[in-house]
Design a protein around this motif. Structure first.
Motif, PDB file in Angstrom:
ATOM      1  N   GLY A  84      48.546  48.867  27.140  1.00 57.05           N
ATOM      2  CA  GLY A  84      49.438  50.014  27.246  1.00 57.05           C
ATOM      3  C   GLY A  84      48.988  51.063  28.240  1.00 57.05           C
ATOM      4  O   GLY A  84      48.623  50.757  29.363  1.00 57.05           O
ATOM      5  N   ALA A  85      48.996  52.303  27.804  1.00 57.82           N
ATOM      6  CA  ALA A  85      48.686  53.436  28.668  1.00 57.82           C
ATOM      7  C   ALA A  85      47.183  53.707  28.777  1.00 57.82           C
ATOM      8  O   ALA A  85      46.771  54.648  29.438  1.00 57.82           O
ATOM      9  CB  ALA A  85      49.392  54.687  28.153  1.00 57.82           C
ATOM     10  N   LEU A  86      46.368  52.893  28.125  1.00 56.44           N
ATOM     11  CA  LEU A  86      44.919  53.082  28.197  1.00 56.44           C
ATOM     12  C   LEU A  86      44.403  52.583  29.542  1.00 56.44           C
ATOM     13  O   LEU A  86      44.946  51.652  30.122  1.00 56.44           O
ATOM     14  CB  LEU A  86      44.232  52.333  27.052  1.00 56.44           C
ATOM     15  N   GLU A  87      43.362  53.204  30.038  1.00 53.17           N
ATOM     16  CA  GLU A  87      42.761  52.798  31.307  1.00 53.17           C
ATOM     17  C   GLU A  87      41.283  52.498  31.125  1.00 53.17           C
ATOM     18  O   GLU A  87      40.652  53.010  30.215  1.00 53.17           O
ATOM     19  CB  GLU A  87      42.969  53.876  32.370  1.00 53.17           C
ATOM     20  N   CYS A  88      40.758  51.658  31.999  1.00 55.01           N
ATOM     21  CA  CYS A  88      39.355  51.263  31.902  1.00 55.01           C
ATOM     22  C   CYS A  88      38.475  52.281  32.625  1.00 55.01           C
ATOM     23  O   CYS A  88      38.682  52.566  33.796  1.00 55.01           O
ATOM     24  CB  CYS A  88      39.167  49.871  32.505  1.00 55.01           C
ATOM     25  N   LEU A  89      37.524  52.832  31.915  1.00 53.31           N
ATOM     26  CA  LEU A  89      36.531  53.724  32.501  1.00 53.31           C
ATOM     27  C   LEU A  89      35.207  52.971  32.467  1.00 53.31           C
ATOM     28  O   LEU A  89      34.637  52.751  31.399  1.00 53.31           O
ATOM     29  CB  LEU A  89      36.434  55.037  31.711  1.00 53.31           C
ATOM     30  N   TYR A  90      34.758  52.525  33.632  1.00 53.22           N
ATOM     31  CA  TYR A  90      33.566  51.684  33.732  1.00 53.22           C
ATOM     32  C   TYR A  90      32.292  52.512  33.575  1.00 53.22           C
ATOM     33  O   TYR A  90      32.202  53.638  34.055  1.00 53.22           O
ATOM     34  CB  TYR A  90      33.530  50.959  35.076  1.00 53.22           C
ATOM     35  N   PHE A  91      31.314  51.916  32.898  1.00 56.85           N
ATOM     36  CA  PHE A  91      30.003  52.535  32.787  1.00 56.85           C
ATOM     37  C   PHE A  91      29.280  52.355  34.125  1.00 56.85           C
ATOM     38  O   PHE A  91      29.446  51.339  34.798  1.00 56.85           O
ATOM     39  CB  PHE A  91      29.188  51.895  31.656  1.00 56.85           C
ATOM     40  N   THR A  92      28.492  53.331  34.533  1.00 50.71           N
ATOM     41  CA  THR A  92      27.747  53.265  35.785  1.00 50.71           C
ATOM     42  C   THR A  92      26.851  52.032  35.793  1.00 50.71           C
ATOM     43  O   THR A  92      26.225  51.704  34.792  1.00 50.71           O
ATOM     44  CB  THR A  92      26.892  54.543  35.974  1.00 50.71           C
ATOM     45  N   SER A  93      26.822  51.349  36.920  1.00 52.38           N
ATOM     46  CA  SER A  93      25.993  50.154  37.123  1.00 52.38           C
ATOM     47  C   SER A  93      26.321  49.034  36.148  1.00 52.38           C
ATOM     48  O   SER A  93      25.447  48.272  35.757  1.00 52.38           O
ATOM     49  CB  SER A  93      24.500  50.495  37.041  1.00 52.38           C
ATOM     50  N   ALA A  94      27.582  48.936  35.738  1.00 52.99           N
ATOM     51  CA  ALA A  94      28.000  47.874  34.823  1.00 52.99           C
ATOM     52  C   ALA A  94      29.350  47.334  35.285  1.00 52.99           C
ATOM     53  O   ALA A  94      30.099  48.018  35.985  1.00 52.99           O
ATOM     54  CB  ALA A  94      28.106  48.402  33.398  1.00 52.99           C
ATOM     55  N   ASP A  95      29.650  46.112  34.885  1.00 58.16           N
ATOM     56  CA  ASP A  95      30.950  45.535  35.219  1.00 58.16           C
ATOM     57  C   ASP A  95      31.908  45.610  34.033  1.00 58.16           C
ATOM     58  O   ASP A  95      32.921  44.940  33.989  1.00 58.16           O
ATOM     59  CB  ASP A  95      30.801  44.081  35.675  1.00 58.16           C
ATOM     60  N   TYR A  96      31.600  46.435  33.039  1.00 61.58           N
ATOM     61  CA  TYR A  96      32.440  46.617  31.867  1.00 61.58           C
ATOM     62  C   TYR A  96      32.569  48.109  31.576  1.00 61.58           C
ATOM     63  O   TYR A  96      31.816  48.938  32.100  1.00 61.58           O
ATOM     64  CB  TYR A  96      31.864  45.900  30.640  1.00 61.58           C
ATOM     65  N   GLY A  97      33.543  48.426  30.756  1.00 64.71           N
ATOM     66  CA  GLY A  97      33.762  49.823  30.413  1.00 64.71           C
ATOM     67  C   GLY A  97      34.464  49.966  29.087  1.00 64.71           C
ATOM     68  O   GLY A  97      34.509  49.040  28.286  1.00 64.71           O
ATOM     69  N   ALA A  98      35.045  51.136  28.878  1.00 62.40           N
ATOM     70  CA  ALA A  98      35.753  51.462  27.642  1.00 62.40           C
ATOM     71  C   ALA A  98      37.201  51.795  27.966  1.00 62.40           C
ATOM     72  O   ALA A  98      37.483  52.401  29.000  1.00 62.40           O
ATOM     73  CB  ALA A  98      35.085  52.654  26.962  1.00 62.40           C
ATOM     74  N   CYS A  99      38.114  51.396  27.105  1.00 57.97           N
ATOM     75  CA  CYS A  99      39.528  51.732  27.255  1.00 57.97           C
ATOM     76  C   CYS A  99      39.738  53.146  26.712  1.00 57.97           C
ATOM     77  O   CYS A  99      39.409  53.424  25.559  1.00 57.97           O
ATOM     78  CB  CYS A  99      40.398  50.734  26.502  1.00 57.97           C
ATOM     79  N   VAL A 100      40.235  54.031  27.557  1.00 53.20           N
ATOM     80  CA  VAL A 100      40.389  55.436  27.188  1.00 53.20           C
ATOM     81  C   VAL A 100      41.759  55.959  27.605  1.00 53.20           C
ATOM     82  O   VAL A 100      42.400  55.408  28.493  1.00 53.20           O
ATOM     83  CB  VAL A 100      39.288  56.308  27.845  1.00 53.20           C
TER      84      VAL A 100
END
Length: 120
Positions: A84-100
């Motif tokens: 949906g309207a959530l966007e990926c905010l990647y953690f520094t120096s990582a290829d993954y993040g959190a949906c926010v």
């Protein structure tokens, strides 16, 4: 003439089905967000540094050293997308993040800019 009526009826069924699917998608986005009302106002613990998984309290959880809203992650090896309207905010120096949400992103970038890539 009968075939035109049949085609019109089928077209109407398709429109109704698409409309119902859209409503279900909207409901799933709301469910995925959970109770974002508290975090969209920049919850005082959102983005706080943490080490212990229970240090964040409430609905927040410790992810990559920061208190985050407990949702499925994004990116990574599988390239998971946010719903949906959530966007990926990647953690520094990582290829993954959190949906926010966009409001959560603003809070996290304001409080812990160095912990996330993409905070312009």
């Amino acid at each position: 003439m009968r075939s035109r009526g049949l085609i019109a009826a089928l077209a109407m069924l398709v429109l109704v089905a698409c409309s119902e699917e859209h409503e279900r998608a909207d409901a799933s986005v709301d469910a995925a967000r959970g109770s974002d009302a508290s975090t969209t106002e920049c919850d005082e613990m959102l983005g706080a540094a943490c080490e212990d998984p229970s240090a964040c309290g409430g609905e927040l959880q410790c992810e990559s050293g920061r208190c985050m809203v407990g949702r499925a992650g994004c990116g990574g090896f599988a390239g998971a997308l946010c719903e949906g309207a959530l966007e990926c905010l990647y953690f520094t120096s990582a290829d993954y993040g959190a949906c926010v949400t966009s409001a959560e992103r603003e809070c996290l970038c304001a409080r812990a800019r160095a912990s996330f890539s993409g905070c312009e």
